[in-house]
Enzyme design. Structure first.
Site, mmCIF file in Angstrom:
data_model
loop_
_atom_site.group_PDB
_atom_site.id
_atom_site.type_symbol
_atom_site.label_atom_id
_atom_site.label_comp_id
_atom_site.label_asym_id
_atom_site.label_seq_id
_atom_site.Cartn_x
_atom_site.Cartn_y
_atom_site.Cartn_z
ATOM 1 N N CYS A 1 -18.790 53.781 109.744
ATOM 2 C CA CYS A 1 -17.359 53.591 109.436
ATOM 3 C C CYS A 1 -16.460 53.722 110.656
ATOM 4 O O CYS A 1 -15.273 53.412 110.589
ATOM 5 C CB CYS A 1 -16.919 54.559 108.346
ATOM 6 S SG CYS A 1 -17.915 54.402 106.871
ATOM 7 N N HIS B 1 -9.556 55.208 108.620
ATOM 8 C CA HIS B 1 -10.645 54.666 107.801
ATOM 9 C C HIS B 1 -10.353 54.977 106.337
ATOM 10 O O HIS B 1 -9.977 56.095 105.984
ATOM 11 C CB HIS B 1 -11.970 55.299 108.229
ATOM 12 C CG HIS B 1 -13.090 55.003 107.299
ATOM 13 N ND1 HIS B 1 -13.350 53.726 106.841
ATOM 14 C CD2 HIS B 1 -14.019 55.810 106.725
ATOM 15 C CE1 HIS B 1 -14.390 53.768 106.021
ATOM 16 N NE2 HIS B 1 -14.812 55.011 105.945
ATOM 17 N N ASN C 1 -14.170 52.076 99.798
ATOM 18 C CA ASN C 1 -14.569 52.320 101.191
ATOM 19 C C ASN C 1 -15.419 51.142 101.646
ATOM 20 O O ASN C 1 -16.542 50.951 101.165
ATOM 21 C CB ASN C 1 -15.355 53.641 101.251
ATOM 22 C CG ASN C 1 -15.831 53.991 102.645
ATOM 23 O OD1 ASN C 1 -15.772 53.168 103.561
ATOM 24 N ND2 ASN C 1 -16.311 55.205 102.804
HETATM 25 N N1 ACO Z 1 -18.095 60.555 88.000
HETATM 26 C C1 ACO Z 1 -17.996 61.693 87.315
HETATM 27 N N2 ACO Z 1 -18.404 62.885 87.795
HETATM 28 C C2 ACO Z 1 -18.906 62.906 89.037
HETATM 29 C C3 ACO Z 1 -19.039 61.745 89.822
HETATM 30 C C4 ACO Z 1 -18.615 60.526 89.237
HETATM 31 N N3 ACO Z 1 -18.674 59.368 89.892
HETATM 32 N N4 ACO Z 1 -19.567 62.081 91.008
HETATM 33 C C5 ACO Z 1 -19.760 63.412 90.983
HETATM 34 N N5 ACO Z 1 -19.359 63.905 89.805
HETATM 35 C C6 ACO Z 1 -19.370 65.296 89.373
HETATM 36 C C7 ACO Z 1 -20.426 66.118 90.075
HETATM 37 O O1 ACO Z 1 -21.669 65.994 89.421
HETATM 38 C C8 ACO Z 1 -19.865 67.516 89.955
HETATM 39 O O2 ACO Z 1 -20.130 67.998 88.639
HETATM 40 P P1 ACO Z 1 -20.508 69.553 88.413
HETATM 41 O O3 ACO Z 1 -19.306 70.317 88.879
HETATM 42 O O4 ACO Z 1 -20.741 69.602 86.941
HETATM 43 O O5 ACO Z 1 -21.718 69.783 89.267
HETATM 44 C C9 ACO Z 1 -18.355 67.301 90.043
HETATM 45 O O6 ACO Z 1 -18.132 65.892 89.766
HETATM 46 C C10 ACO Z 1 -17.772 67.610 91.401
HETATM 47 O O7 ACO Z 1 -18.577 67.000 92.399
HETATM 48 P P2 ACO Z 1 -18.231 67.198 93.927
HETATM 49 O O8 ACO Z 1 -19.273 66.511 94.749
HETATM 50 O O9 ACO Z 1 -17.950 68.637 94.177
HETATM 51 O O10 ACO Z 1 -16.851 66.382 94.012
HETATM 52 P P3 ACO Z 1 -15.823 66.335 95.197
HETATM 53 O O11 ACO Z 1 -14.511 66.799 94.759
HETATM 54 O O12 ACO Z 1 -16.399 66.892 96.470
HETATM 55 O O13 ACO Z 1 -15.677 64.752 95.401
HETATM 56 C C11 ACO Z 1 -16.390 63.014 96.871
HETATM 57 C C12 ACO Z 1 -16.800 64.000 95.779
HETATM 58 C C13 ACO Z 1 -15.362 62.072 96.306
HETATM 59 C C14 ACO Z 1 -17.626 62.237 97.312
HETATM 60 C C15 ACO Z 1 -15.780 63.805 98.057
HETATM 61 O O14 ACO Z 1 -16.634 64.849 98.445
HETATM 62 C C16 ACO Z 1 -15.522 62.912 99.229
HETATM 63 O O15 ACO Z 1 -14.694 62.036 99.201
HETATM 64 N N6 ACO Z 1 -16.187 63.133 100.354
HETATM 65 C C17 ACO Z 1 -16.026 62.313 101.540
HETATM 66 C C18 ACO Z 1 -16.818 61.073 101.356
HETATM 67 C C19 ACO Z 1 -16.533 60.050 102.399
HETATM 68 O O16 ACO Z 1 -15.451 59.965 102.900
HETATM 69 N N7 ACO Z 1 -17.551 59.284 102.671
HETATM 70 C C20 ACO Z 1 -17.460 58.173 103.505
HETATM 71 C C21 ACO Z 1 -17.548 58.499 104.936
HETATM 72 S S1 ACO Z 1 -17.492 57.027 105.794
HETATM 73 C C22 ACO Z 1 -19.045 56.362 106.142
HETATM 74 O O17 ACO Z 1 -19.527 56.527 107.229
HETATM 75 C C23 ACO Z 1 -19.818 55.547 105.124
#
Ligand code: ACO
Length: 325
Positions: free
Chosen positions: A119, A252, A282
């Site tokens: 990214c 990004h 993304n």
């Molecule tokens: N739908 C419903 N529930 C979900 C989903 C979904 N799609 N995905 C996860 N959950 C649940 C999980 O199972 C968890 O449930 P639990 O509490 O019962 O265990 C709960 O939601 C919370 O999960 P977390 O992983 O703690 O959620 P978080 O608030 O951290 O959000 C996310 C997750 C959106 C991925 C966040 O961590 C994030 O944006 N991280 C950065 C990701 C990013 O920017 N990536 C790209 C980088 S660029 C590249 O190089 C490709």
């Protein structure tokens, strides 16, 4: 006389198939994967993404974006002497998507290669093109971010498959006596390979490992916010500018919460941040040039304004480009 590079045209392209969160939720539910529009919007800010058709390649999306960028710059493909494509989803193992794109554009003879910095790929690619233009090796460059991330998503993993989309963005970067690109700042730290990767490869005619995206979202989130602030401050210092000089921040487009945290740390009002993640998801290396093009075409980003482009992603990689439009 000192040479600079300057953005003279922008372009982008989204494949026509648009999936709203509701569309994706329904498709995933049919395969037993449960998610919701509320969860996706609240945690990421994403409302829709576009997916390319099965017979479309990365270079096809790049070609459309480049055609628009060339038109905007008033440059013909035959005059392009450098093509850099930032992508993690190339058409083939080799040759580079940039070479395939060069041929599709009807150009030949100039340098063409891909950059693989996930990214952060677009800011890496602009930085390299800027250096090649400054040292006189190139005069008119196409710098492209193009991705078909839908090909490397695990649609049984709801924690990742709701986040990404496909698309391409491009800029024409030309030699100029006035800047242009004011400063660049690039970094990587390979100890974080495991938090965001596609751990597969080709060997002996077979795919080995798992060629699907794996991510520790929380680890990525924490790292991203810290390095985006650091890199913004570093590139501003190099150019002798302050955060208050920034007209637009184009980070990004991974997650609206990362963008909000970055703006807050920089004390930048959020209405000076360009946001397209809601409509694109993304799109990895394509996200910054697509957001830039959308902001230029909507009239938000105007000639003469100071724009900070910031990338962060797998590697772990991160970096910034500070540019006067
Ligand atoms: N739908 C419903 N529930 C979900 C989903 C979904 N799609 N995905 C996860 N959950 C649940 C999980 O199972 C968890 O449930 P639990 O509490 O019962 O265990 C709960 O939601 C919370 O999960 P977390 O992983 O703690 O959620 P978080 O608030 O951290 O959000 C996310 C997750 C959106 C991925 C966040 O961590 C994030 O944006 N991280 C950065 C990701 C990013 O920017 N990536 C790209 C980088 S660029 C590249 O190089 C490709």
């Amino acid at each position: 006389m000192k040479l600079y590079s300057r953005i003279t045209g922008t372009g982008s392209f989204l494949p026509p198939r648009r999936l709203s969160n509701a569309d994706l939720v329904a498709e995933l539910a049919a395969n037993g994967v449960e998610t919701s529009d509320d969860w996706i919007v609240e945690r990421t800010g994403i409302r829709a993404r576009h997916f390319a058709a099965a017979d479309v390649c990365c270079s096809d999306l790049a070609l459309q974006a480049c055609t628009h960028a060339l038109q905007a710059a008033g440059v013909v493909a035959a005059d392009i002497d450098l093509i850099i494509v930032a992508t993690s989803t190339p058409d083939m193992v080799f040759p580079s998507t940039a070479c395939i794109l060069q041929h599709k554009l009807g150009a030949s003879g100039g340098a063409a290669f891909d950059v693989q910095a996930v990214c952060s790929g677009f800011v890496y690619a602009v930085s390299i093109a800027d250096a090649l233009i400054q040292n006189g090796s190139a005069g008119k460059a196409l710098v492209v971010g193009a991705e078909i991330f839908s090909r490397i998503l695990d649609f049984s993993d709801r924690t990742t498959c709701v986040l990404f989309g496909d698309g391409a963005g491009a800029v024409v970067l030309e030699a100029s006596e006035s800047p242009g690109v004011l400063a660049t700042d690039l970094h990587a730290d390979g100890k974080h390979v495991g938090i965001l990767c596609v751990p597969g490869s080709v060997s002996g005619g077979k795919v080995v490992g798992e060629p699907l995206l794996k991510m520790d979202g929380q680890a990525v989130f924490k790292l991203a916010v810290g390095v985006l602030e650091q890199s913004a401050r570093a590139v501003l210092e190099k150019a002798g500018k302050a955060t208050t000089d920034i007209d637009w921040l184009i980070p990004h487009q991974a997650n609206i919460r990362i963008m909000q945290s970055t703006a807050k740390r920089l004390r930048l009002p959020f209405d000076r941040v360009i946001v397209t993640v809601d409509q694109h998801g993304n799109t990895s290396a394509a996200s910054i040039p697509m957001a830039l093009d959308s902001a230029v075409r909507s009239g938000k980003v105007k000639p003469g304004q100071l724009v900070l482009l910031e990338g962060v992603g797998g590697g772990f990689t991160w970096g910034s480009v500070l540019v006067t439009m």
